[in-house]
Design a protein around this motif. Structure first.
Motif, PDB file in Angstrom:
ATOM      1  N   PRO A   1       0.775  -1.244   0.000  1.00 21.66           N
ATOM      2  CA  PRO A   1       0.000   0.000   0.000  1.00 21.66           C
ATOM      3  C   PRO A   1       0.807   1.296   0.000  1.00 21.66           C
ATOM      4  CG  PRO A   1      -0.147  -1.100   2.124  1.00 21.66           C
ATOM      5  CD  PRO A   1       0.571  -2.025   1.206  1.00 21.66           C
ATOM      6  N   LYS A   2       2.002   1.319   0.573  1.00 17.06           N
ATOM      7  CA  LYS A   2       2.753   2.573   0.684  1.00 17.06           C
ATOM      8  C   LYS A   2       3.706   2.802  -0.475  1.00 17.06           C
ATOM      9  CE  LYS A   2       2.594   2.528   5.719  1.00 17.06           C
ATOM     10  NZ  LYS A   2       3.386   2.393   6.941  1.00 17.06           N
ATOM     11  N   GLU A   3       4.566   1.815  -0.735  1.00 21.36           N
ATOM     12  CA  GLU A   3       5.615   1.996  -1.743  1.00 21.36           C
ATOM     13  C   GLU A   3       5.345   1.250  -3.046  1.00 21.36           C
ATOM     14  OE1 GLU A   3       9.817   2.323  -0.106  1.00 21.36           O
ATOM     15  OE2 GLU A   3       8.806   1.071   1.388  1.00 21.36           O
ATOM     16  N   TRP A   4       4.250   0.585  -3.114  1.00 19.05           N
ATOM     17  CA  TRP A   4       3.886  -0.166  -4.313  1.00 19.05           C
ATOM     18  C   TRP A   4       4.947  -1.204  -4.692  1.00 19.05           C
ATOM     19  CZ3 TRP A   4      -0.995   0.520  -6.000  1.00 19.05           C
ATOM     20  CH2 TRP A   4      -1.646   1.658  -5.557  1.00 19.05           C
ATOM     21  N   LEU A   5       5.480  -1.904  -3.667  1.00 22.10           N
ATOM     22  CA  LEU A   5       6.424  -2.987  -3.930  1.00 22.10           C
ATOM     23  C   LEU A   5       5.657  -4.147  -4.559  1.00 22.10           C
ATOM     24  CD1 LEU A   5       8.370  -3.032  -0.532  1.00 22.10           C
ATOM     25  CD2 LEU A   5       9.080  -1.950  -2.675  1.00 22.10           C
ATOM     26  N   ASN A   6       6.170  -4.705  -5.633  1.00 17.79           N
ATOM     27  CA  ASN A   6       5.508  -5.823  -6.303  1.00 17.79           C
ATOM     28  C   ASN A   6       5.682  -7.110  -5.509  1.00 17.79           C
ATOM     29  OD1 ASN A   6       4.609  -4.366  -8.555  1.00 17.79           O
ATOM     30  ND2 ASN A   6       6.580  -4.611  -9.569  1.00 17.79           N
ATOM     31  N   TYR A   7       4.616  -7.879  -5.432  1.00 18.21           N
ATOM     32  CA  TYR A   7       4.682  -9.219  -4.847  1.00 18.21           C
ATOM     33  C   TYR A   7       3.701 -10.116  -5.582  1.00 18.21           C
ATOM     34  CZ  TYR A   7       0.415  -8.024  -2.270  1.00 18.21           C
ATOM     35  OH  TYR A   7      -0.862  -7.647  -1.935  1.00 18.21           O
ATOM     36  N   HIS A   8       3.814 -11.404  -5.351  1.00 14.88           N
ATOM     37  CA  HIS A   8       2.944 -12.383  -5.997  1.00 14.88           C
ATOM     38  C   HIS A   8       2.321 -13.274  -4.947  1.00 14.88           C
ATOM     39  CE1 HIS A   8       4.340 -11.586 -10.149  1.00 14.88           C
ATOM     40  NE2 HIS A   8       5.382 -11.134  -9.485  1.00 14.88           N
ATOM     41  N   CYS A   9       1.118 -13.707  -5.164  1.00 13.75           N
ATOM     42  CA  CYS A   9       0.425 -14.640  -4.285  1.00 13.75           C
ATOM     43  C   CYS A   9       0.297 -15.966  -5.017  1.00 13.75           C
ATOM     44  CB  CYS A   9      -0.965 -14.114  -3.910  1.00 13.75           C
ATOM     45  SG  CYS A   9      -0.923 -12.608  -2.962  1.00 13.75           S
ATOM     46  N   LEU A  10       1.099 -16.926  -4.636  1.00 22.15           N
ATOM     47  CA  LEU A  10       1.051 -18.256  -5.230  1.00 22.15           C
ATOM     48  C   LEU A  10      -0.029 -19.048  -4.514  1.00 22.15           C
ATOM     49  CD1 LEU A  10       2.495 -20.213  -7.220  1.00 22.15           C
ATOM     50  CD2 LEU A  10       3.838 -20.971  -5.263  1.00 22.15           C
TER      51      LEU A  10
ATOM     52  N   ALA B   1       8.253 -42.028 -15.251  1.00 18.96           N
ATOM     53  CA  ALA B   1       7.753 -41.693 -13.920  1.00 18.96           C
ATOM     54  C   ALA B   1       8.816 -41.969 -12.868  1.00 18.96           C
ATOM     55  CB  ALA B   1       6.497 -42.508 -13.618  1.00 18.96           C
ATOM     56  N   ALA B   2       8.944 -41.064 -11.927  1.00 21.40           N
ATOM     57  CA  ALA B   2       9.843 -41.225 -10.788  1.00 21.40           C
ATOM     58  C   ALA B   2       9.173 -40.578  -9.586  1.00 21.40           C
ATOM     59  CB  ALA B   2      11.197 -40.572 -11.060  1.00 21.40           C
ATOM     60  N   SER B   3       9.413 -41.132  -8.424  1.00 18.32           N
ATOM     61  CA  SER B   3       8.823 -40.587  -7.202  1.00 18.32           C
ATOM     62  C   SER B   3       9.414 -39.225  -6.878  1.00 18.32           C
ATOM     63  CB  SER B   3       9.098 -41.532  -6.030  1.00 18.32           C
ATOM     64  OG  SER B   3       8.499 -42.778  -6.248  1.00 18.32           O
ATOM     65  N   ILE B   4       8.657 -38.458  -6.137  1.00 19.49           N
ATOM     66  CA  ILE B   4       9.112 -37.145  -5.699  1.00 19.49           C
ATOM     67  C   ILE B   4       9.887 -37.308  -4.400  1.00 19.49           C
ATOM     68  CG2 ILE B   4       8.362 -34.901  -4.810  1.00 19.49           C
ATOM     69  CD1 ILE B   4       6.050 -35.038  -6.806  1.00 19.49           C
ATOM     70  N   ALA B   5      11.091 -36.755  -4.352  1.00 19.16           N
ATOM     71  CA  ALA B   5      11.918 -36.791  -3.146  1.00 19.16           C
ATOM     72  C   ALA B   5      11.568 -35.638  -2.221  1.00 19.16           C
ATOM     73  CB  ALA B   5      13.397 -36.742  -3.511  1.00 19.16           C
ATOM     74  N   SER B   6      11.370 -34.438  -2.808  1.00 23.96           N
ATOM     75  CA  SER B   6      11.038 -33.274  -1.985  1.00 23.96           C
ATOM     76  C   SER B   6      10.347 -32.203  -2.813  1.00 23.96           C
ATOM     77  CB  SER B   6      12.300 -32.685  -1.342  1.00 23.96           C
ATOM     78  OG  SER B   6      13.157 -32.168  -2.329  1.00 23.96           O
ATOM     79  N   ILE B   7       9.607 -31.357  -2.115  1.00 20.46           N
ATOM     80  CA  ILE B   7       9.000 -30.170  -2.708  1.00 20.46           C
ATOM     81  C   ILE B   7       9.362 -28.999  -1.806  1.00 20.46           C
ATOM     82  CG2 ILE B   7       6.868 -28.980  -3.349  1.00 20.46           C
ATOM     83  CD1 ILE B   7       5.590 -31.746  -3.760  1.00 20.46           C
ATOM     84  N   ASP B   8      10.033 -28.002  -2.381  1.00 16.60           N
ATOM     85  CA  ASP B   8      10.403 -26.800  -1.648  1.00 16.60           C
ATOM     86  C   ASP B   8       9.489 -25.661  -2.064  1.00 16.60           C
ATOM     87  OD1 ASP B   8      12.597 -28.071  -0.451  1.00 16.60           O
ATOM     88  OD2 ASP B   8      13.923 -27.544  -2.123  1.00 16.60           O
ATOM     89  N   VAL B   9       8.922 -24.962  -1.082  1.00 19.23           N
ATOM     90  CA  VAL B   9       8.178 -23.744  -1.350  1.00 19.23           C
ATOM     91  C   VAL B   9       9.194 -22.607  -1.269  1.00 19.23           C
ATOM     92  CG1 VAL B   9       6.300 -22.227  -0.623  1.00 19.23           C
ATOM     93  CG2 VAL B   9       6.062 -24.711  -0.391  1.00 19.23           C
ATOM     94  N   LEU B  10       9.368 -21.889  -2.384  1.00 16.38           N
ATOM     95  CA  LEU B  10      10.386 -20.845  -2.488  1.00 16.38           C
ATOM     96  C   LEU B  10       9.786 -19.484  -2.151  1.00 16.38           C
ATOM     97  CD1 LEU B  10      12.024 -22.025  -5.814  1.00 16.38           C
ATOM     98  CD2 LEU B  10      12.733 -22.571  -3.470  1.00 16.38           C
ATOM     99  N   GLU B  11      10.492 -18.720  -1.332  1.00 18.02           N
ATOM    100  CA  GLU B  11      10.036 -17.391  -0.932  1.00 18.02           C
ATOM    101  C   GLU B  11      10.881 -16.305  -1.575  1.00 18.02           C
ATOM    102  OE1 GLU B  11      10.396 -17.164   3.307  1.00 18.02           O
ATOM    103  OE2 GLU B  11       8.490 -18.189   3.643  1.00 18.02           O
ATOM    104  N   ALA B  12      10.258 -15.164  -1.835  1.00 17.56           N
ATOM    105  CA  ALA B  12      10.955 -13.962  -2.288  1.00 17.56           C
ATOM    106  C   ALA B  12      10.665 -12.859  -1.281  1.00 17.56           C
ATOM    107  CB  ALA B  12      10.483 -13.551  -3.679  1.00 17.56           C
ATOM    108  N   ARG B  13      11.548 -11.886  -1.215  1.00 19.25           N
ATOM    109  CA  ARG B  13      11.369 -10.760  -0.295  1.00 19.25           C
ATOM    110  C   ARG B  13      11.699  -9.471  -1.017  1.00 19.25           C
ATOM    111  NH1 ARG B  13      10.707  -9.451   4.909  1.00 19.25           N
ATOM    112  NH2 ARG B  13      12.008  -7.862   5.873  1.00 19.25           N
ATOM    113  N   GLU B  14      10.816  -8.500  -0.881  1.00 24.20           N
ATOM    114  CA  GLU B  14      11.037  -7.158  -1.421  1.00 24.20           C
ATOM    115  C   GLU B  14      11.111  -6.198  -0.240  1.00 24.20           C
ATOM    116  OE1 GLU B  14      11.524  -6.415  -4.615  1.00 24.20           O
ATOM    117  OE2 GLU B  14      11.159  -8.479  -5.260  1.00 24.20           O
ATOM    118  N   VAL B  15      12.123  -5.345  -0.231  1.00 22.06           N
ATOM    119  CA  VAL B  15      12.317  -4.419   0.880  1.00 22.06           C
ATOM    120  C   VAL B  15      12.371  -2.998   0.341  1.00 22.06           C
ATOM    121  CG1 VAL B  15      13.844  -3.747   2.770  1.00 22.06           C
ATOM    122  CG2 VAL B  15      13.597  -6.167   2.175  1.00 22.06           C
ATOM    123  N   GLY B  16      11.569  -2.125   0.933  1.00 23.81           N
ATOM    124  CA  GLY B  16      11.573  -0.711   0.576  1.00 23.81           C
ATOM    125  C   GLY B  16      12.033   0.120   1.760  1.00 23.81           C
TER     126      GLY B  16
END
Length: 169
Positions: A39-48, A84-99
C-alpha cells in the motif's frame, strides 16, 4: 496441463497462466499466481496459490472419456516429464522485497526434486499478469531461483519441515 503457453525460442522455460497437475481421475492440483502491490511503496509481490479441483483449470474435461472418446475437449498444452519417478522433496520458495517504509515476503514458487535427481521449478514470472514459469533446465533453474530461499520443505519420508536453508537451492 495449461490452457495457454508462451514459449521463447532457445529457452526451455514455458510461461503459463496456471498449471493443472493430474493426480488421479477427477483429482487435479491447480497452481496459480496473482500479482499485487504493497500500500505505501507499491512494492511488487505475488500470491502463489495451490488448490485441489475435480477438473483442470481452463480446460474442458470429462471424467468419463468412453462417452465422448476423449477426456479433454479443448486444445491445451500438456507437459510430460519422461519416465515416472517418485518425488523426493517439494520446496516452497520465498521472495522478499524491501523498501524504505515497508517490506513483503511471499511464496514465489515450488521446486520439485524427483528421486532420480531431475528438478522442476514452477515459479512466478516477473510480470504483473500473474504468469508462472515452468523450468527444468539446470542453468535456467538457477537463474529463476536466484535470490529466492526455501520457506518450507516437504520430503517424501517426513512431515513438513520449517526452513533452515537460505539462498537458492
Amino acid at each position: 496441463m495449461s490452457d495457454s503457453a508462451d514459449i521463447t525460442f532457445g529457452s526451455s522455460a514455458i510461461e503459463v497462466m496456471s498449471v493443472s497437475v493430474q493426480l488421479g481421475l477427477r483429482n487435479f492440483l491447480i497452481l496459480q499466481s496473482a500479482g499485487g502491490d504493497t500500500p505505501k511503496e507499491w512494492l511488487n509481490y505475488h500470491c502463489l496459490s495451490a488448490r485441489l479441483s475435480e477438473a483442470p483449470r481452463g480446460i474442458t474435461y470429462k471424467s468419463n472419456p468412453q462417452a465422448i472418446k476423449t477426456s479433454y475437449c479443448k486444445d491445451h498444452l500438456e507437459f510430460h516429464l519422461g519416465a515416472a519417478a517418485s518425488i523426493a522433496s517439494i520446496d516452497v520458495l520465498e521472495a522478499r522485497e524491501v523498501g524504505d517504509m515497508e517490506s513483503v515476503t511471499y511464496d514465489a514458487g515450488v521446486l520439485i526434486t524427483r528421486v532420480d535427481g531431475m528438478r522442476l521449478c514452477v515459479v512466478r514470472a516477473e510480470s504483473n499478469i500473474g504468469a508462472l514459469r515452468i523450468v527444468h533446465d539446470p542453468r535456467e533453474l538457477e537463474e529463476v531461483t536466484d535470490g529466492l530461499r526455501v520457506g518450507i520443505r516437504f520430503e517424501a519420508n517426513d512431515s513438513v519441515k520449517p526452513t533452515v536453508l537460505h539462498g537458492a537451492t
